[in-house]
Design an enzyme around this catalytic site. Structure first.
Site, PDB file in Angstrom:
ATOM      1  N   ILE A   1     -23.221  -3.519  -9.599  1.00 34.71           N
ATOM      2  CA  ILE A   1     -23.960  -4.512 -10.391  1.00 34.71           C
ATOM      3  C   ILE A   1     -23.036  -5.121 -11.453  1.00 34.71           C
ATOM      4  CG2 ILE A   1     -26.210  -3.429 -10.029  1.00 34.71           C
ATOM      5  CD1 ILE A   1     -25.908  -2.320 -12.962  1.00 34.71           C
TER       6      ILE A   1
ATOM      7  N   ASP B   1      -6.507  -5.619  -5.168  1.00 35.46           N
ATOM      8  CA  ASP B   1      -7.518  -5.570  -4.101  1.00 35.46           C
ATOM      9  C   ASP B   1      -8.554  -4.486  -4.442  1.00 35.46           C
ATOM     10  OD1 ASP B   1      -8.876  -5.611  -1.717  1.00 35.46           O
ATOM     11  OD2 ASP B   1      -7.179  -4.958  -0.482  1.00 35.46           O
TER      12      ASP B   1
ATOM     13  N   ASP C   1       0.817  -1.214   0.000  1.00 37.91           N
ATOM     14  CA  ASP C   1       0.000   0.000   0.000  1.00 37.91           C
ATOM     15  C   ASP C   1       0.855   1.269   0.000  1.00 37.91           C
ATOM     16  OD1 ASP C   1      -2.200  -1.631  -0.018  1.00 37.91           O
ATOM     17  OD2 ASP C   1      -2.545  -1.505   2.139  1.00 37.91           O
TER      18      ASP C   1
ATOM     19  N   THR D   1     -21.629  -3.052 -14.459  1.00 38.35           N
ATOM     20  CA  THR D   1     -20.652  -2.008 -14.105  1.00 38.35           C
ATOM     21  C   THR D   1     -19.294  -2.611 -13.753  1.00 38.35           C
ATOM     22  OG1 THR D   1     -22.433  -0.594 -13.320  1.00 38.35           O
ATOM     23  CG2 THR D   1     -20.220  -0.063 -12.531  1.00 38.35           C
TER      24      THR D   1
ATOM     25  N   LYS E   1     -11.848  -4.738  -4.595  1.00 37.12           N
ATOM     26  CA  LYS E   1     -13.120  -4.835  -3.850  1.00 37.12           C
ATOM     27  C   LYS E   1     -14.288  -4.272  -4.665  1.00 37.12           C
ATOM     28  CE  LYS E   1     -11.190  -4.728   0.833  1.00 37.12           C
ATOM     29  NZ  LYS E   1      -9.835  -4.198   0.595  1.00 37.12           N
ATOM     30  N   PHE E   2     -14.530  -4.899  -5.812  1.00 38.02           N
ATOM     31  CA  PHE E   2     -15.676  -4.503  -6.640  1.00 38.02           C
ATOM     32  C   PHE E   2     -16.950  -4.599  -5.798  1.00 38.02           C
ATOM     33  CE2 PHE E   2     -12.588  -6.217  -9.734  1.00 38.02           C
ATOM     34  CZ  PHE E   2     -12.508  -5.150 -10.608  1.00 38.02           C
TER      35      PHE E   2
ATOM     36  N   LYS F   1      -0.192  -8.006  -3.147  1.00 38.33           N
ATOM     37  CA  LYS F   1      -1.518  -7.390  -3.218  1.00 38.33           C
ATOM     38  C   LYS F   1      -1.349  -5.902  -3.477  1.00 38.33           C
ATOM     39  CE  LYS F   1      -4.289  -6.503   0.381  1.00 38.33           C
ATOM     40  NZ  LYS F   1      -4.689  -5.121   0.056  1.00 38.33           N
TER      41      LYS F   1
HETATM   42  O1  S5P Z   1     -11.049  -7.026   5.638  1.00 36.55           O
HETATM   43  C1  S5P Z   1     -10.071  -6.591   5.070  1.00 36.55           C
HETATM   44  C2  S5P Z   1      -9.843  -6.843   3.713  1.00 36.55           C
HETATM   45  C3  S5P Z   1      -8.687  -6.371   3.125  1.00 36.55           C
HETATM   46  S1  S5P Z   1      -8.344  -6.895   1.513  1.00 36.55           S
HETATM   47  N1  S5P Z   1      -9.153  -5.855   5.745  1.00 36.55           N
HETATM   48  C4  S5P Z   1      -8.014  -5.365   5.150  1.00 36.55           C
HETATM   49  O2  S5P Z   1      -7.208  -4.724   5.849  1.00 36.55           O
HETATM   50  N2  S5P Z   1      -7.796  -5.581   3.811  1.00 36.55           N
HETATM   51  C5  S5P Z   1      -6.608  -5.005   3.133  1.00 36.55           C
HETATM   52  O3  S5P Z   1      -5.442  -5.599   3.700  1.00 36.55           O
HETATM   53  C6  S5P Z   1      -6.439  -3.509   3.273  1.00 36.55           C
HETATM   54  O4  S5P Z   1      -7.041  -2.818   2.194  1.00 36.55           O
HETATM   55  C7  S5P Z   1      -4.926  -3.336   3.256  1.00 36.55           C
HETATM   56  O5  S5P Z   1      -4.459  -3.256   1.936  1.00 36.55           O
HETATM   57  C8  S5P Z   1      -4.407  -4.633   3.875  1.00 36.55           C
HETATM   58  C9  S5P Z   1      -4.039  -4.546   5.327  1.00 36.55           C
HETATM   59  O6  S5P Z   1      -2.980  -3.647   5.516  1.00 36.55           O
HETATM   60  P1  S5P Z   1      -2.222  -3.472   6.923  1.00 36.55           P
HETATM   61  O7  S5P Z   1      -1.300  -2.331   6.679  1.00 36.55           O
HETATM   62  O8  S5P Z   1      -3.244  -3.178   7.958  1.00 36.55           O
HETATM   63  O9  S5P Z   1      -1.503  -4.783   7.173  1.00 36.55           O
END
Ligand code: S5P
Length: 268
Positions: free
Chosen positions: A111, A105, A52, A114, A107-108, A74
């Site tokens: 509908i 990631d 991220d 789209t 997260k669509f 990811k």
């Molecule tokens: O429930 C979730 C689903 C996801 S995909 N909780 C999350 O934290 N994530 C993702 O996992 C979130 O968008 C981020 O990219 C990662 C967790 O990051 P961290 O820095 O907290 O380990």
């Protein structure tokens, strides 16, 4: 079956026995699921890094540091402030060089029609490069149909989110169970779940919210340890800030790789 008819599945099965990653390859028809399991077994790592970071330079540097230690990277491709299309070529080359899969990631959550466009087109052309994407099930099973239309013929795979790691999440109870039921109806394209624990047989379970110390981030994230996650039946641990914020992300990734793999081996 009509897409409105979602059977409620039986009570959640209890996680009983760890089967090796290699032995599970045959359980999946989806080529991406097979590839992921083979990669995990070959590299002996069940670690996915959540990259991220917000610039292309940081992302590329991070990949060179953690690439040897992960089965999957990811991305949130839309948080790169300087994204340019040549990044995609580089991401694909690095995934091949270091032998890991790419999970966007996204997260669509819309509908079917789209999400089909969001997956295939726009700026990011996600379906051209992401082995795996994920989707919320708020819209109902049509979202899976839309994504499948684009991704299935390319051998891509989808994860659903029957649970989330964040505190106060609405993804609990009936929502969780209905999401599992939707996955069961599309078992070839849907290969698994974002989850905090084992939810159903013959699916892969990916757990975000993992750090070496339990706790939170003050914005709702809840952390469990790699060992706790694997013991709960998780297959792939997803670690973001625990790795990319470390002084030495490469060394830190190795620690998480070891923690995740040791916990898995203890269960065999
Ligand atoms: O429930 C979730 C689903 C996801 S995909 N909780 C999350 O934290 N994530 C993702 O996992 C979130 O968008 C981020 O990219 C990662 C967790 O990051 P961290 O820095 O907290 O380990």
């Amino acid at each position: 079956m009509h897409i409105q008819d979602i059977p409620t599945p039986p009570q959640k099965p209890v996680y009983e026995r760890r089967i090796s990653y290699a032995d599970r390859i045959a359980d999946f028809k989806n080529p991406t699921a097979k590839k992921l399991l083979a990669t995990i077994a070959r590299k002996q790592t069940n670690l996915c890094v959540a990259a991220d970071v917000t610039s292309c330079k940081e992302l590329l540097e991070l990949i060179h540091q953690v690439g040897p230690h992960i089965c999957m990277l990811k991305t949130h491709i839309d948080i790169l402030h300087d994204f340019h299309s040549s990044m995609i070529k580089q991401l694909k080359e690095l995934a091949s060089q270091y032998d890991f899969l790419l999970f966007e990631d996204r997260k669509f959550a819309d509908i079917g029609n789209t999400v089909m466009h969001q997956y295939e087109g726009g700026v990011y052309h996600i379906s051209d490069w992401a082995d795996i994407v994920n989707a919320h099930t708020v819209p109902g099973p049509g979202i899976i149909q839309g994504l499948k239309k684009v991704g299935a013929s390319k051998g891509r795979a989808l994860l659903l989110l029957p649970q989330m790691s964040s505190s106060g999440t609405l993804a609990t109870g009936d929502y969780t169970q209905k999401t599992i039921a939707m996955a069961t109806q599309e078992h070839e394209f849907v290969i698994g779940f974002i989850a905090r624990e084992y939810l159903a047989p013959n699916f892969l379970h990916f757990c975000p919210g993992v750090q070496m110390q339990e706790g939170g981030d003050g914005m709702g994230q809840r952390y469990i340890t790699p060992k706790f996650a694997i013991e709960a039946g998780i297959d792939v641990i997803i670690v973001g800030r625990g790795i990319y914020k470390a002084d030495d992300p490469g060394a830190q990734a190795q620690q998480y790789k070891k923690a995740g793999w040791d916990a898995y081996q203890e269960q065999l």
